[in-house]
Design an enzyme around this catalytic site. Structure first.
Site, PDB file in Angstrom:
ATOM      1  N   LYS A   1       0.854  -1.190   0.000  1.00  0.00           N
ATOM      2  CA  LYS A   1       0.000   0.000   0.000  1.00  0.00           C
ATOM      3  C   LYS A   1       0.887   1.237   0.000  1.00  0.00           C
ATOM      4  O   LYS A   1       1.422   1.640   1.027  1.00  0.00           O
ATOM      5  CB  LYS A   1      -0.924   0.042   1.222  1.00  0.00           C
ATOM      6  CG  LYS A   1      -2.051   1.086   1.048  1.00  0.00           C
ATOM      7  CD  LYS A   1      -2.605   1.595   2.345  1.00  0.00           C
ATOM      8  CE  LYS A   1      -1.784   2.698   2.944  1.00  0.00           C
ATOM      9  NZ  LYS A   1      -1.765   3.949   2.123  1.00  0.00           N
TER      10      LYS A   1
ATOM     11  N   GLY B   1       6.615   4.880   8.954  1.00  0.00           N
ATOM     12  CA  GLY B   1       5.776   6.062   9.099  1.00  0.00           C
ATOM     13  C   GLY B   1       5.874   6.621  10.506  1.00  0.00           C
ATOM     14  O   GLY B   1       6.863   6.416  11.210  1.00  0.00           O
ATOM     15  N   SER B   2       4.824   7.295  10.925  1.00  0.00           N
ATOM     16  CA  SER B   2       4.859   7.993  12.209  1.00  0.00           C
ATOM     17  C   SER B   2       4.709   7.023  13.374  1.00  0.00           C
ATOM     18  O   SER B   2       4.122   5.944  13.252  1.00  0.00           O
ATOM     19  CB  SER B   2       3.735   9.039  12.271  1.00  0.00           C
ATOM     20  OG  SER B   2       2.473   8.406  12.422  1.00  0.00           O
ATOM     21  N   THR B   3       5.222   7.433  14.522  1.00  0.00           N
ATOM     22  CA  THR B   3       5.134   6.608  15.723  1.00  0.00           C
ATOM     23  C   THR B   3       3.696   6.377  16.173  1.00  0.00           C
ATOM     24  O   THR B   3       3.334   5.233  16.512  1.00  0.00           O
ATOM     25  CB  THR B   3       5.973   7.229  16.849  1.00  0.00           C
ATOM     26  OG1 THR B   3       7.356   7.181  16.466  1.00  0.00           O
ATOM     27  CG2 THR B   3       5.802   6.478  18.152  1.00  0.00           C
TER      28      THR B   3
ATOM     29  N   ILE C   1       0.944   6.136  14.414  1.00  0.00           N
ATOM     30  CA  ILE C   1       0.314   5.142  13.536  1.00  0.00           C
ATOM     31  C   ILE C   1       0.965   3.780  13.759  1.00  0.00           C
ATOM     32  O   ILE C   1       0.290   2.746  13.735  1.00  0.00           O
ATOM     33  CB  ILE C   1       0.408   5.575  12.064  1.00  0.00           C
ATOM     34  CG1 ILE C   1      -0.408   6.848  11.849  1.00  0.00           C
ATOM     35  CG2 ILE C   1      -0.091   4.468  11.139  1.00  0.00           C
ATOM     36  CD1 ILE C   1      -0.332   7.412  10.451  1.00  0.00           C
ATOM     37  N   GLY C   2       2.276   3.762  13.984  1.00  0.00           N
ATOM     38  CA  GLY C   2       2.954   2.507  14.264  1.00  0.00           C
ATOM     39  C   GLY C   2       2.397   1.815  15.499  1.00  0.00           C
ATOM     40  O   GLY C   2       2.235   0.588  15.528  1.00  0.00           O
TER      41      GLY C   2
ATOM     42  N   GLU D   1       9.394   0.870  11.364  1.00  0.00           N
ATOM     43  CA  GLU D   1      10.434   1.898  11.281  1.00  0.00           C
ATOM     44  C   GLU D   1       9.708   3.233  11.391  1.00  0.00           C
ATOM     45  O   GLU D   1       9.014   3.644  10.470  1.00  0.00           O
ATOM     46  CB  GLU D   1      11.214   1.766   9.966  1.00  0.00           C
ATOM     47  CG  GLU D   1      12.523   2.541   9.968  1.00  0.00           C
ATOM     48  CD  GLU D   1      12.361   3.949   9.445  1.00  0.00           C
ATOM     49  OE1 GLU D   1      12.255   4.873  10.293  1.00  0.00           O
ATOM     50  OE2 GLU D   1      12.326   4.135   8.225  1.00  0.00           O
TER      51      GLU D   1
ATOM     52  N   CYS E   1      12.972  10.528   8.416  1.00  0.00           N
ATOM     53  CA  CYS E   1      12.808  10.065   9.790  1.00  0.00           C
ATOM     54  C   CYS E   1      14.093  10.158  10.596  1.00  0.00           C
ATOM     55  O   CYS E   1      14.058  10.337  11.810  1.00  0.00           O
ATOM     56  CB  CYS E   1      12.280   8.639   9.804  1.00  0.00           C
ATOM     57  SG  CYS E   1      13.181   7.519   8.726  1.00  0.00           S
TER      58      CYS E   1
ATOM     59  N   GLU F   1       8.957  15.435  16.611  1.00  0.00           N
ATOM     60  CA  GLU F   1       9.422  15.346  15.228  1.00  0.00           C
ATOM     61  C   GLU F   1       8.688  16.367  14.365  1.00  0.00           C
ATOM     62  O   GLU F   1       7.453  16.424  14.365  1.00  0.00           O
ATOM     63  CB  GLU F   1       9.191  13.943  14.679  1.00  0.00           C
ATOM     64  CG  GLU F   1       9.752  13.735  13.287  1.00  0.00           C
ATOM     65  CD  GLU F   1       9.604  12.304  12.795  1.00  0.00           C
ATOM     66  OE1 GLU F   1      10.529  11.806  12.143  1.00  0.00           O
ATOM     67  OE2 GLU F   1       8.554  11.690  13.079  1.00  0.00           O
TER      68      GLU F   1
END
Length: 505
Positions: free
Chosen positions: A189, A242-244, A246-247, A264, A298, A399
């Site tokens: 995706k 991606g972002s923390t 969302i992770g 990551e 990142c 960030e």
């Protein structure tokens, strides 16, 4: 519907007005007929429309990948045959290098040199894993008595791979290459903002001989398609960059089916300059470390710590070099800094800068949007240097994902390490010193997955890339990545003449 192979024979250009989904080896429309519009960040102009995958399309892609894995030939191919196909993917990418670079620039606003470097690394990723997979094997383990144990590496299954917008092709290569090298099937995706080169990569994989269903590309929303893939019971692994926040959400959702997860995530990487460093080298290296890829990276070294004895000299040179950077036409070789991805990200960056001002920080360079002649409708932000900050400020703790660096003094090695580790993140870091022993000590104490010593570069094929703490877990770009896409099966055999009778019956 024409297959991808048939389309390739017609020499379809990469740059076009419309892009399809790729499911089970075919270019297909989305079930609902919806599209995503992608824009050139440098100009604000519409670049192309892309079929927007729905949950129904994601389901078709997962089922195609599942069937290809369970009943197909790819995982059964001899390793050398998969290796040859991996090299063919790289060869096709090399033959169309300039097209890939142009498309990546148009879709992201990257500068020419930036896009060239990232496309080349994507190519080299496939070449690296084409070689690495040949040596990826199980082990024979010594056992007492008349027993024998060996292990085998087996592909984990169907993998969902969610790609960020800041490195569309390179991040896709980081995930696609090791997964298919070991025999997995994948559903990719891409980010809705920058899906084009990932779609092209899918087409190239099939053109090179990857069987139908092994590589599927379904651009769509993270809320719908991304979450659907993460929660799907026929998906065995999720790899996300991606972002923390969302992770964390992905990790929670994946736990319901105990999927393997590689994350990551974000970073707020420190950059330490000691008083014995080569100041000029540290200045230009630190400039690159934050403003490369317009700071939308990142592992951008966005916290700059400078020893108090050289602080004034360093800052003077750093600010002067920052102000000399060129913003402009991404296709000009002399352009250093490209565009911001879109208005939303521009607003985020400016919001952080304004918050720093409100909290009493000092703007030494930049601090506002930029006007670029001929690109007035694009999204541009001046390279920004912020001083007089402390670790309680948002601009230091969070960030930003833009061309913004904060700069602070430190008095000794102990304080430098303490300040560097005062963050929830742990992805990248950099150390500038001529003292090898000091570099080693500090590198060992920094809580980060990557330490760059007298060097601004963080990633090469073969070098592990990944983070500590809330920057995620798992390593990409290296041989160890292959283990993240495989299961280790242990086989124990008895070869004695006398039958075993543990119960003595």
């Amino acid at each position: 519907m024409a297959t991808v192979q048939e389309a390739a024979k017609e020499a379809v250009p990469m740059k076009r007005d419309y892009y399809h989904l790729i499911i089970n080896g075919e270019k297909v429309e989305s079930t609902g007929g919806e599209t995503i519009k992608t824009y050139n960040p440098a100009t604000g102009e519409l670049l192309a429309e892309v079929a927007k995958a729905s949950k129904e399309d994601a389901e078709k892609a997962v089922l195609a990948a599942r069937d290809a894995f369970d009943n197909g030939k790819w995982k059964k191919f001899p390793v050398n045959k998969r290796s040859r196909i991996m090299n063919k993917i790289a060869a096709i990418m090399r033959s169309r290098f300039n097209e890939l670079v142009e498309l990546e620039m148009l879709d992201t606003g990257k500068t020419l040199s930036t896009a060239q470097g990232q496309v080349m690394q994507a190519i080299e990723d496939f070449e690296f894993y084409a070689g690495a997979i040949v040596g990826h094997r199980g082990t024979v383990n010594p056992m007492a008595g008349q027993f024998h144990n060996y292990t085998e590496k087996e592909p984990v299954g169907v993998c969902a791979q969610i790609i960020p917008w800041n490195y569309p092709l390179m991040m896709a290569a980081w995930k696609v290459a090791p997964a298919i090298a070991v025999g997995c099937s994948i559903v990719v995706k891409p980010a809705s903002l920058t899906p084009l080169t990932a779609i092209i990569l899918g087409e190239i994989c099939i053109e090179a001989g990857v069987p139908a269903g092994v590589v599927n590309i379904v651009p769509g929303s993270g809320k719908d398609v991304g979450n659907y893939l993460v929660e799907h019971d026929k998906v065995d692994k999720v790899a996300f960059t991606g972002s923390t926040p969302i992770g964390k959400d992905i990790m929670a959702k994946a736990s319901n089916t105990l999927k393997r997860v590689t994350l990551e995530l974000g970073g707020k990487s420190p950059n330490i300059v000691f008083d014995d460093a080569d100041i000029d080298a540290a200045v230009v290296g630190s400039i690159y470390g934050i403003y490369y890829n317009t700071g939308q990276s990142c592992e951008a070294r966005s916290r700059l710590y400078v020893h108090e004895d050289i602080y004034d000299e360093f800052v003077e040179k750093f600010v002067a070099k920052t102000k000399s950077l060129t913003l402009g036409n991404p296709f000009d070789k002399g352009t250093h800094v490209g565009a911001i991805i879109d208005q939303n990200q521009w607003d985020v960056i400016d919001g952080y800068v304004q918050s720093a001002k409100e909290e009493g920080a000092e703007i030494l360079a930049g601090g506002k949007g930029a006007q670029v002649e001929g690109f007035e409708n694009g999204f541009w932000y001046e390279p920004t240097v912020i001083a007089n900050v402390n670790h309680e400020m948002k601009v230091v703790k969070e960030e930003i994902f833009g061309p913004v660096v904060v700069i602070m003094k430190f008095k000794d090695e102990k304080e430098a390490v303490k300040l560097s580790n005062d963050t929830v993140y742990g992805l990248g870091s950099a150390v500038w010193t001529k003292d090898g022993a000091k570099a080693t000590r500090v590198a060992n104490k920094i809580e980060a997955g990557i330490v760059m010593v007298n060097c601004p570069f963080s990633a090469f094929p073969g070098t592990p890339f990944g983070g500590y703490k809330q920057s995620g877990f798992g390593r990409e770009l290296c041989i160890e990545t292959l283990d993240l896409y495989t299961e280790t099966k242990s086989i124990i055999s008895y070869f004695g003449n006398k039958p075993l009778n543990p119960f003595g019956i």
